[in-house]
Every structure is written in structure tokens, then in C-alpha cells.
Design an enzyme around this catalytic site. Structure first.
Site, PDB file in Angstrom:
ATOM      1  N   GLY A   7     -67.661 -38.839 -23.354  1.00 30.47           N
ATOM      2  CA  GLY A   7     -69.019 -39.433 -23.118  1.00 30.47           C
ATOM      3  C   GLY A   7     -69.949 -40.235 -22.065  1.00 30.47           C
ATOM      4  O   GLY A   7     -70.388 -40.914 -22.331  1.00 30.47           O
ATOM      5  N   LEU A   9     -71.966 -38.428 -20.366  1.00 32.11           N
ATOM      6  CA  LEU A   9     -73.509 -38.315 -19.939  1.00 32.11           C
ATOM      7  C   LEU A   9     -74.338 -39.882 -20.439  1.00 32.11           C
ATOM      8  O   LEU A   9     -75.320 -39.771 -20.735  1.00 32.11           O
ATOM      9  CB  LEU A   9     -73.965 -37.675 -20.559  1.00 32.11           C
ATOM     10  CG  LEU A   9     -73.160 -36.172 -19.113  1.00 32.11           C
ATOM     11  CD1 LEU A   9     -73.773 -34.737 -20.336  1.00 32.11           C
ATOM     12  CD2 LEU A   9     -73.303 -36.311 -18.479  1.00 32.11           C
ATOM     13  N   GLY A  10     -73.543 -40.964 -21.090  1.00 27.31           N
ATOM     14  CA  GLY A  10     -74.840 -41.651 -21.901  1.00 27.31           C
ATOM     15  C   GLY A  10     -74.908 -43.082 -20.779  1.00 27.31           C
ATOM     16  O   GLY A  10     -74.765 -43.071 -19.900  1.00 27.31           O
ATOM     17  N   GLN A  11     -75.382 -44.239 -21.615  1.00 25.37           N
ATOM     18  CA  GLN A  11     -75.909 -45.353 -20.969  1.00 25.37           C
ATOM     19  C   GLN A  11     -74.819 -46.113 -19.985  1.00 25.37           C
ATOM     20  O   GLN A  11     -74.892 -46.139 -18.850  1.00 25.37           O
ATOM     21  CB  GLN A  11     -76.272 -46.702 -22.132  1.00 25.37           C
ATOM     22  CG  GLN A  11     -77.410 -47.773 -21.489  1.00 25.37           C
ATOM     23  CD  GLN A  11     -76.992 -48.342 -21.738  1.00 25.37           C
ATOM     24  OE1 GLN A  11     -77.007 -48.678 -23.037  1.00 25.37           O
ATOM     25  NE2 GLN A  11     -77.965 -49.334 -20.858  1.00 25.37           N
ATOM     26  N   ASP A  33     -68.406 -34.626 -22.546  1.00 25.72           N
ATOM     27  CA  ASP A  33     -69.175 -34.943 -23.111  1.00 25.72           C
ATOM     28  C   ASP A  33     -69.349 -33.892 -23.855  1.00 25.72           C
ATOM     29  O   ASP A  33     -68.690 -32.863 -23.509  1.00 25.72           O
ATOM     30  CB  ASP A  33     -71.023 -35.805 -22.635  1.00 25.72           C
ATOM     31  CG  ASP A  33     -71.577 -36.571 -23.265  1.00 25.72           C
ATOM     32  OD1 ASP A  33     -71.638 -36.405 -24.147  1.00 25.72           O
ATOM     33  OD2 ASP A  33     -71.986 -37.549 -23.053  1.00 25.72           O
ATOM     34  N   ASP A  52     -65.707 -32.117 -26.856  1.00 24.42           N
ATOM     35  CA  ASP A  52     -66.212 -33.386 -28.174  1.00 24.42           C
ATOM     36  C   ASP A  52     -64.854 -33.540 -28.753  1.00 24.42           C
ATOM     37  O   ASP A  52     -63.866 -33.514 -28.886  1.00 24.42           O
ATOM     38  CB  ASP A  52     -66.274 -31.860 -29.307  1.00 24.42           C
ATOM     39  CG  ASP A  52     -66.626 -32.319 -30.758  1.00 24.42           C
ATOM     40  OD1 ASP A  52     -66.105 -33.667 -31.681  1.00 24.42           O
ATOM     41  OD2 ASP A  52     -67.229 -31.833 -31.888  1.00 24.42           O
ATOM     42  N   TYR A 141     -70.981 -49.442 -37.907  1.00 22.10           N
ATOM     43  CA  TYR A 141     -70.487 -48.873 -35.896  1.00 22.10           C
ATOM     44  C   TYR A 141     -69.714 -50.364 -36.220  1.00 22.10           C
ATOM     45  O   TYR A 141     -68.445 -50.096 -35.066  1.00 22.10           O
ATOM     46  CB  TYR A 141     -71.591 -49.750 -35.830  1.00 22.10           C
ATOM     47  CG  TYR A 141     -71.757 -49.989 -33.978  1.00 22.10           C
ATOM     48  CD1 TYR A 141     -70.918 -48.826 -33.172  1.00 22.10           C
ATOM     49  CD2 TYR A 141     -71.625 -51.020 -33.428  1.00 22.10           C
ATOM     50  CE1 TYR A 141     -71.328 -48.678 -32.294  1.00 22.10           C
ATOM     51  CE2 TYR A 141     -71.550 -51.312 -32.315  1.00 22.10           C
ATOM     52  CZ  TYR A 141     -71.391 -50.373 -30.781  1.00 22.10           C
ATOM     53  OH  TYR A 141     -71.112 -50.197 -29.463  1.00 22.10           O
ATOM     54  N   LYS A 145     -65.640 -51.093 -34.764  1.00 23.21           N
ATOM     55  CA  LYS A 145     -65.012 -51.091 -33.575  1.00 23.21           C
ATOM     56  C   LYS A 145     -64.175 -52.141 -33.708  1.00 23.21           C
ATOM     57  O   LYS A 145     -63.149 -52.429 -33.317  1.00 23.21           O
ATOM     58  CB  LYS A 145     -66.553 -52.229 -33.387  1.00 23.21           C
ATOM     59  CG  LYS A 145     -67.451 -51.497 -32.354  1.00 23.21           C
ATOM     60  CD  LYS A 145     -66.929 -50.910 -31.018  1.00 23.21           C
ATOM     61  CE  LYS A 145     -67.534 -49.415 -30.428  1.00 23.21           C
ATOM     62  NZ  LYS A 145     -66.971 -48.503 -29.326  1.00 23.21           N
TER      63      LYS A 145
HETATM   64  P1  NAD Z   1     -74.073 -43.880 -24.952  1.00 24.04           P
HETATM   65  O1  NAD Z   1     -74.655 -43.286 -26.657  1.00 24.04           O
HETATM   66  O2  NAD Z   1     -75.262 -43.763 -24.477  1.00 24.04           O
HETATM   67  O3  NAD Z   1     -73.152 -42.721 -24.975  1.00 24.04           O
HETATM   68  C1  NAD Z   1     -72.096 -41.862 -26.130  1.00 24.04           C
HETATM   69  C2  NAD Z   1     -72.240 -40.909 -25.316  1.00 24.04           C
HETATM   70  O4  NAD Z   1     -71.351 -39.533 -26.181  1.00 24.04           O
HETATM   71  C3  NAD Z   1     -72.968 -39.556 -25.219  1.00 24.04           C
HETATM   72  O5  NAD Z   1     -73.386 -39.301 -23.913  1.00 24.04           O
HETATM   73  C4  NAD Z   1     -72.834 -39.161 -26.109  1.00 24.04           C
HETATM   74  O6  NAD Z   1     -73.688 -37.688 -26.093  1.00 24.04           O
HETATM   75  C5  NAD Z   1     -71.408 -38.920 -26.435  1.00 24.04           C
HETATM   76  N1  NAD Z   1     -70.767 -37.770 -27.666  1.00 24.04           N
HETATM   77  C6  NAD Z   1     -71.749 -37.770 -28.564  1.00 24.04           C
HETATM   78  N2  NAD Z   1     -70.423 -37.554 -30.169  1.00 24.04           N
HETATM   79  C7  NAD Z   1     -69.749 -37.489 -29.217  1.00 24.04           C
HETATM   80  C8  NAD Z   1     -68.364 -36.395 -29.429  1.00 24.04           C
HETATM   81  N3  NAD Z   1     -68.474 -36.200 -30.397  1.00 24.04           N
HETATM   82  N4  NAD Z   1     -67.784 -36.087 -28.690  1.00 24.04           N
HETATM   83  C9  NAD Z   1     -68.043 -36.348 -27.142  1.00 24.04           C
HETATM   84  N5  NAD Z   1     -69.166 -36.642 -26.894  1.00 24.04           N
HETATM   85  C10 NAD Z   1     -69.736 -37.371 -27.167  1.00 24.04           C
HETATM   86  O7  NAD Z   1     -73.171 -45.150 -25.418  1.00 24.04           O
HETATM   87  P2  NAD Z   1     -72.824 -45.893 -24.121  1.00 24.04           P
HETATM   88  O8  NAD Z   1     -74.142 -47.391 -24.626  1.00 24.04           O
HETATM   89  O9  NAD Z   1     -72.319 -45.627 -23.304  1.00 24.04           O
HETATM   90  O10 NAD Z   1     -71.428 -46.818 -25.021  1.00 24.04           O
HETATM   91  C11 NAD Z   1     -70.317 -46.094 -24.409  1.00 24.04           C
HETATM   92  C12 NAD Z   1     -70.078 -47.417 -25.477  1.00 24.04           C
HETATM   93  O11 NAD Z   1     -70.015 -48.501 -25.086  1.00 24.04           O
HETATM   94  C13 NAD Z   1     -69.350 -46.141 -26.761  1.00 24.04           C
HETATM   95  O12 NAD Z   1     -68.188 -46.977 -27.494  1.00 24.04           O
HETATM   96  C14 NAD Z   1     -70.465 -48.149 -27.060  1.00 24.04           C
HETATM   97  O13 NAD Z   1     -69.812 -48.242 -28.646  1.00 24.04           O
HETATM   98  C15 NAD Z   1     -69.652 -49.558 -26.571  1.00 24.04           C
HETATM   99  N6  NAD Z   1     -71.172 -49.752 -26.190  1.00 24.04           N
HETATM  100  C16 NAD Z   1     -71.553 -50.129 -25.325  1.00 24.04           C
HETATM  101  C17 NAD Z   1     -72.782 -50.938 -25.705  1.00 24.04           C
HETATM  102  C18 NAD Z   1     -74.499 -50.724 -24.772  1.00 24.04           C
HETATM  103  O14 NAD Z   1     -75.572 -52.058 -24.827  1.00 24.04           O
HETATM  104  N7  NAD Z   1     -74.778 -49.776 -24.117  1.00 24.04           N
HETATM  105  C19 NAD Z   1     -72.672 -52.457 -26.042  1.00 24.04           C
HETATM  106  C20 NAD Z   1     -71.450 -52.377 -26.605  1.00 24.04           C
HETATM  107  C21 NAD Z   1     -70.510 -51.449 -26.701  1.00 24.04           C
HETATM  108  N1  SER Z   2     -75.613 -51.905 -27.645  1.00 18.45           N
HETATM  109  C1  SER Z   2     -74.950 -51.866 -28.519  1.00 18.45           C
HETATM  110  C2  SER Z   2     -75.741 -51.937 -30.207  1.00 18.45           C
HETATM  111  O1  SER Z   2     -76.869 -51.885 -30.463  1.00 18.45           O
HETATM  112  C3  SER Z   2     -74.201 -53.255 -29.081  1.00 18.45           C
HETATM  113  O2  SER Z   2     -72.998 -52.420 -29.249  1.00 18.45           O
HETATM  114  O3  SER Z   2     -75.067 -50.796 -30.299  1.00 18.45           O
END
Ligand code: NAD
Ligand code: SER
Length: 314
Positions: A7, A9-11, A33, A52, A141, A145
Site C-alpha cells: 500500500g 502509494l497511499g497517504q 501497491d 495485491d 474498519y 483494526k
Molecule cells: P491510504 O488509503 O492512503 O492508502 C492505502 C493504500 O493501500 C492505497 O495506495 C491503495 O491503493 C492500497 N491498497 C488498497 N487495496 C489494496 C490491495 N488489495 N492490495 C494492495 N494495496 C492495496 O491509507 P493510509 O492512510 O496510507 O493508511 C495506511 C495504513 O495506516 C492503514 O492500515 C490505515 O488503517 C492506517 N492508518 C492510517 C491513518 C491515517 O490517518 N492516514 C490513521 C490511522 C491508521
Molecule cells: N484516518 C483514519 C480514518 O479516518 C483513522 O484510522 O479512517
């Protein structure tokens, strides 16, 4: 050290991959990703694989071919999307994690898995939420978690997989857009403030949630993964936080830099309900004691830095 990031390419991945490539070397961080139409800087600054996470065989092949010793598992469906697509959230969040843990078990990899404030629920104490407390989340979600925290504990206890994790609050960043969570307003507000001098917020003005600026979040991941394992008691679910604010307070902070900025409210009941079920503020003393967690950014310094970066970008 060879690290696979799912994952990526995500945030979080967009910031973390670049940060770790700076520390450990570009070729040692293998970004992956679902597809390759996300952050191009991540794709072109080092190795990238399409993976995936519901395909355990592909994860295993990649781990073997790059001689991976650590997996940072970020692939996930977040809270708001998860309420619209609960089956998909269960499949990716649980089966994806199970696949990663199985591959880690057979290839002796360490694993980082982020949990969230979403692992708590409406019966959890809301203020200074303790490290160890009641966890009965009411979102799909959140269910995935808290299950993930327990599954990682199980793999550590049963198979000695070095799994570690953090309960992240809402993360604020400028590298890429957030992926469909409830805390996303705290990122969108900066773009709208700079582009339109106004923001229509989907949460009530008094909705407190914990938040953190991305530089602190990526530091926390590196620090936890490098921490002395003998000091870690809560290895898969450390509360971490940097600030707690509501939409009105972040709007007032932005107004100090953009006096014409105005916030309005048009509440989305689904996301409001999710936010109301989460803590107002976490107690992160266990992280401070066990691996010296200490964030650098507060609301004022984060706001100043976000505005500076997004202004350059747009
Ligand atoms: P995001 O949604 O920005 O990125 C998730 C990435 O996962 C995406 O690039 C998406 O393409 C990829 N993805 C989705 N399905 C997939 C699959 N089947 N196989 C491979 N890749 C796949 O999420 P994020 O904000 O980067 O969060 C990453 C982790 O951190 C998650 O577990 C999230 O629960 C956790 N988290 C994030 C936050 C936040 O505020 N961003 C807060 C608490 C926890
Ligand atoms: N930023 C995340 C959400 O709102 C917290 O896990 O889903």
C-alpha cells in the site's frame, strides 16, 4: 536490510517510502501497491512491484526474490470507505494481514502493522484514553483494526514473528491525499483554505479527535521498528498522538495565516457517527516509556508547515 512496503502509494506510504529510502538506501526499500497510477515519485525513486495483498503467493514470491527481512504493511481500506463497503474492508484488511503474517512467519520477517484510534468504540473512555482499555469498535474498519492488533500479538506469541504496531490518530500530510477516512477533513481544509478561502466541513465544529503531522508519524514507525525488543510490552498497539483539536480550532489556527478564511458546516451523518465513536484524546505514556516516543509538531507548527508546502504545490 531489505524492506517491503505494501500500500506504498497511499497517504502514509508516499511519505514513508521516501523517508526510509533516505535512511536505508533507495534499492533497499521495495514499494508495492495494487496498481501503479499513484505517486510517481515513489514508483520511480526505487524498486516498485504491483502486489495485491489478498494474493499471498505474490507476497511470498516478492519477499523471496528481494530477500526481504521487514514488511511494512500499509495496504488497507479506511473508515469511511469501509462503512460503504464493509465486505471489501474485511477482505483486504483481514485477509491481506493474514497473508502478510503467514509470509513473515515462513521467511522470518519483522512486520509493522498500523492500528488506529478506530480500534476504540463508544464505550471506551473518551479523554486520555488509556493504553489498555475496553475496545468495542462500531465500524467495520475498527473491527478489522482491533482484530489485527490481536492477530499480530498471536503471531508473536505463537510463532515469534517480530510484529510491532501503533494506534495512529488522524494523519495530516501534503505528499498525497488521504484515502477515504473520517479524519480527512484536517487535510482537505488546507487545500480549500488556500484555493477558495473557505471550507465546508462534514463534521460538527466541536468534534475532537487526535491528530499527528506526517513527519512525526514516519519517525514513529522507524523508531518503533528500531526499538530494543526487550523494552516493548505493548508491541502491536501503542497509543501515539501529537495533538487533539476540533474543526473550529484548526479553522481558527488557519485564520491566523489567512484572515479571510471561513469554515462552514454540513454534517455527514455517517462520518459524524464514526468520529463520535472514537476518543477525543489518547494517553500515549506507554510509547513514551517503552521506546521514547516524543512528537515534534503541535497544531501551530503543523499548520504553518502545511500551508507552506501546499502553497508551493498549488
Ligand atoms: P491510504 O488509503 O492512503 O492508502 C492505502 C493504500 O493501500 C492505497 O495506495 C491503495 O491503493 C492500497 N491498497 C488498497 N487495496 C489494496 C490491495 N488489495 N492490495 C494492495 N494495496 C492495496 O491509507 P493510509 O492512510 O496510507 O493508511 C495506511 C495504513 O495506516 C492503514 O492500515 C490505515 O488503517 C492506517 N492508518 C492510517 C491513518 C491515517 O490517518 N492516514 C490513521 C490511522 C491508521
Ligand atoms: N484516518 C483514519 C480514518 O479516518 C483513522 O484510522 O479512517
Amino acid at each position: 536490510m531489505n524492506i517491503l512496503v505494501t500500500g506504498a502509494l497511499g497517504q502514509i506510504g508516499s511519505a514513508l517510502v521516501q523517508h526510509m529510502r533516505g535512511i536505508y538506501g533507495s534499492n533497499n526499500i521495495i514499494a508495492s501497491d495494487l496498481n501503479s497510477d499513484g505517486n510517481q515519485e515513489v514508483i520511480h525513486s526505487g524498486p516498485f512491484e504491483k502486489i495485491d495483498v489478498t494474493d499471498g503467493k505474490k507476497i511470498a514470491e516478492t519477499v523471496k526474490s528481494y530477500n526481504i527481512d521487514t514488511v511494512i504493511h500499509l495496504a488497507s481500506i479506511l473508515s469511511a470507505v469501509g462503512e460503504h463497503k464493509p465486505n471489501l474492508a474485511w477482505d483486504i484488511n483481514m485477509n491481506g494481514l493474514f497473508n502478510v503474517l503467514e509470509v513473515a512467519r515462513y521467511n522470518r520477517c519483522a512486520v509493522f502493522v498500523p492500528s488506529s484510534i478506530a480500534a476504540f468504540g463508544p464505550q471506551t473512555p473518551k479523554d486520555h484514553t488509556p493504553q489498555d482499555t475496553l475496545q468495542r469498535p462500531t465500524t467495520m474498519y475498527g473491527v478489522t483494526k482491533v482484530s489485527g492488533e490481536i492477530l499480530c500479538d498471536y503471531y508473536y506469541k505463537k510463532y515469534k514473528v517480530d510484529a510491532r504496531g501503533l494506534r495512529f490518530p488522524g494523519l495530516i500530510s501534503h505528499e498525497s491525499q488521504p484515502g477515504g477516512g473520517t479524519t480527512d477533513y484536517a487535510v482537505h481544509i488546507f487545500y480549500e483554505a488556500l484555493k477558495n478561502k473557505g471550507y465546508n466541513c462534514y463534521l460538527r465544529e466541536d468534534t475532537y479527535m487526535d491528530m499527528m503531522y506526517m513527519p512525526d508519524a514516519v519517525d514513529a514507525i522507524v523508531k518503533l521498528m528500531e526499538a530494543n525488543p526487550e523494552r516493548l510490552i505493548h508491541r502491536n498497539a501503542f497509543n501515539v498522538t501529537a495533538m487533539s483539536f476540533n474543526p473550529k480550532q484548526i479553522a481558527n489556527e488557519i485564520k491566523k495565516h489567512i484572515p479571510e478564511f471561513e469554515i462552514q458546516y454540513e454534517v455527514d451523518l455517517i462520518r459524524q457517527d464514526i468520529a463520535d465513536s472514537w476518543p477525543n484524546s489518547l494517553d500515549d505514556s506507554a510509547a513514551r516509556e517503552q521506546w521514547d516516543w516524543s512528537p515534534k509538531y503541535d497544531l501551530a507548527s503543523m499548520t504553518e508547515d502545511m500551508l507552506k508546502h501546499i502553497r508551493q504545490k498549488i
